[in-house]
Design a protein around this motif. Structure first.
Motif, mmCIF file in Angstrom:
data_model
loop_
_atom_site.group_PDB
_atom_site.id
_atom_site.type_symbol
_atom_site.label_atom_id
_atom_site.label_comp_id
_atom_site.label_asym_id
_atom_site.label_seq_id
_atom_site.Cartn_x
_atom_site.Cartn_y
_atom_site.Cartn_z
ATOM 1 N N PRO A 24 0.842 -1.034 0.441
ATOM 2 C CA PRO A 24 0.022 -0.311 0.090
ATOM 3 C C PRO A 24 1.271 0.891 -0.156
ATOM 4 O O PRO A 24 2.019 1.038 0.463
ATOM 5 C CB PRO A 24 -0.970 0.027 1.257
ATOM 6 N N THR A 26 0.599 5.559 0.134
ATOM 7 C CA THR A 26 0.349 6.849 1.259
ATOM 8 C C THR A 26 1.011 8.467 0.785
ATOM 9 O O THR A 26 2.353 8.624 0.955
ATOM 10 C CB THR A 26 0.171 6.789 3.069
ATOM 11 N N LYS A 54 0.601 12.330 1.721
ATOM 12 C CA LYS A 54 0.302 12.686 2.597
ATOM 13 C C LYS A 54 0.092 14.461 2.259
ATOM 14 O O LYS A 54 1.325 15.068 1.131
ATOM 15 C CB LYS A 54 1.546 13.065 3.490
ATOM 16 N N HIS A 108 -4.552 12.555 3.305
ATOM 17 C CA HIS A 108 -4.005 11.607 2.074
ATOM 18 C C HIS A 108 -4.237 10.951 0.749
ATOM 19 O O HIS A 108 -5.065 10.774 0.924
ATOM 20 C CB HIS A 108 -3.480 11.041 3.224
ATOM 21 N N LYS A 119 -4.141 8.022 -1.104
ATOM 22 C CA LYS A 119 -3.932 6.377 -0.636
ATOM 23 C C LYS A 119 -4.104 4.915 -2.588
ATOM 24 O O LYS A 119 -4.904 5.245 -2.673
ATOM 25 C CB LYS A 119 -4.431 5.914 0.258
#
Lengths: 115, 115
Positions: free
Chosen positions: B18, B20, B22, B75, B77
């Protein structure tokens, strides 16, 4: 979404010359924008181009350096005048929305290198 | 004044993991937040936006973003990264009121997805 094209896609120019970048849209839009993206940097708004009126420039950008034309609702040009190496950037046009929930779409950009 | 911050210049992730990216924001009024992606030698492509409603926004290419009002964050994702996701990602917020067509961009985050 509208299809946006820019010409040229890239160019290498000599110091002191000028380059005119064209932005063509396949539908009529009221507001168009020109952005600059310097190497490794984020996007900075140069000016707003409305059809039938003078462009509105952001702080730090002036008409003598970046004259803009907006002859109709599908076309705009940005000229980078008297270029210096500091003008080497990607220049992007974008389309404004009608309401505050609309997405702003961008052209493919023009990569300019000034020697 | 509106602003967004992207605290990471670069994010590295292995393919299949995964990811992310920000973004935090500061706005007066309602936050209208956007994510764009820029592939090498390409213009900005719209990924997704938050205007109102569900805090989890789904966008293009399997990306989603979570709006968190208490943390003033938005964020980006993706559950499983692809090598082809490697690109430069920009968070943006639009201005309020009559200036809604003016966008403020973050500094950008370079995403590297390794095979």
């Amino acid at each position: 979404s509208a299809v946006i094209s820019q010409k040229p896609s890239r160019d290498i120019c000599q110091r002191g010359t000028s380059l005119t970048i064209q932005c063509q849209v396949d539908s009529q839009v009221t507001m168009m924008f020109w952005y600059r993206q310097q190497p490794g940097q984020s996007l900075t708004l140069i000016a707003t181009a409305n059809q039938g009126s003078e462009a509105t420039y952001e702080s730090g950008f002036v008409i003598d350096k970046f004259p803009i034309s907006r002859p109709n609702l599908t076309f705009s040009t940005l000229t980078v005048s008297n270029m210096s190496p500091e003008d080497s950037s990607i220049y992007l046009c974008s389309l404004g929305g009608v309401t505050s929930t609309d997405t702003q779409y961008f052209g493919p950009g023009t990569r300019l290198t000034v020697l | 004044a509106q602003s967004v911050a992207q605290p990471e210049d670069q994010v590295n992730v292995a393919e299949g993991n995964p990811l992310t990216v920000k973004c935090t924001y500061s706005v007066s009024g309602n936050p209208y937040l956007f994510w764009y992606v820029q592939y090498p030698n390409r213009g900005l492509q719209f990924l997704l936006k938050y205007i109102t409603g569900d805090n989890l926004v789904k966008g293009s290419y399997g990306f989603e973003a979570e709006f968190n009002k208490s943390q003033t964050s938005f964020h980006l994702k993706k559950p499983s990264a692809l090598v082809s996701d490697s690109a430069l990602y920009f968070c943006a917020v639009r201005d309020s009121g009559d200036n809604f067509n003016k966008f403020y961009f973050g500094s950008g985050t370079k995403l590297n997805v390794k095979p």
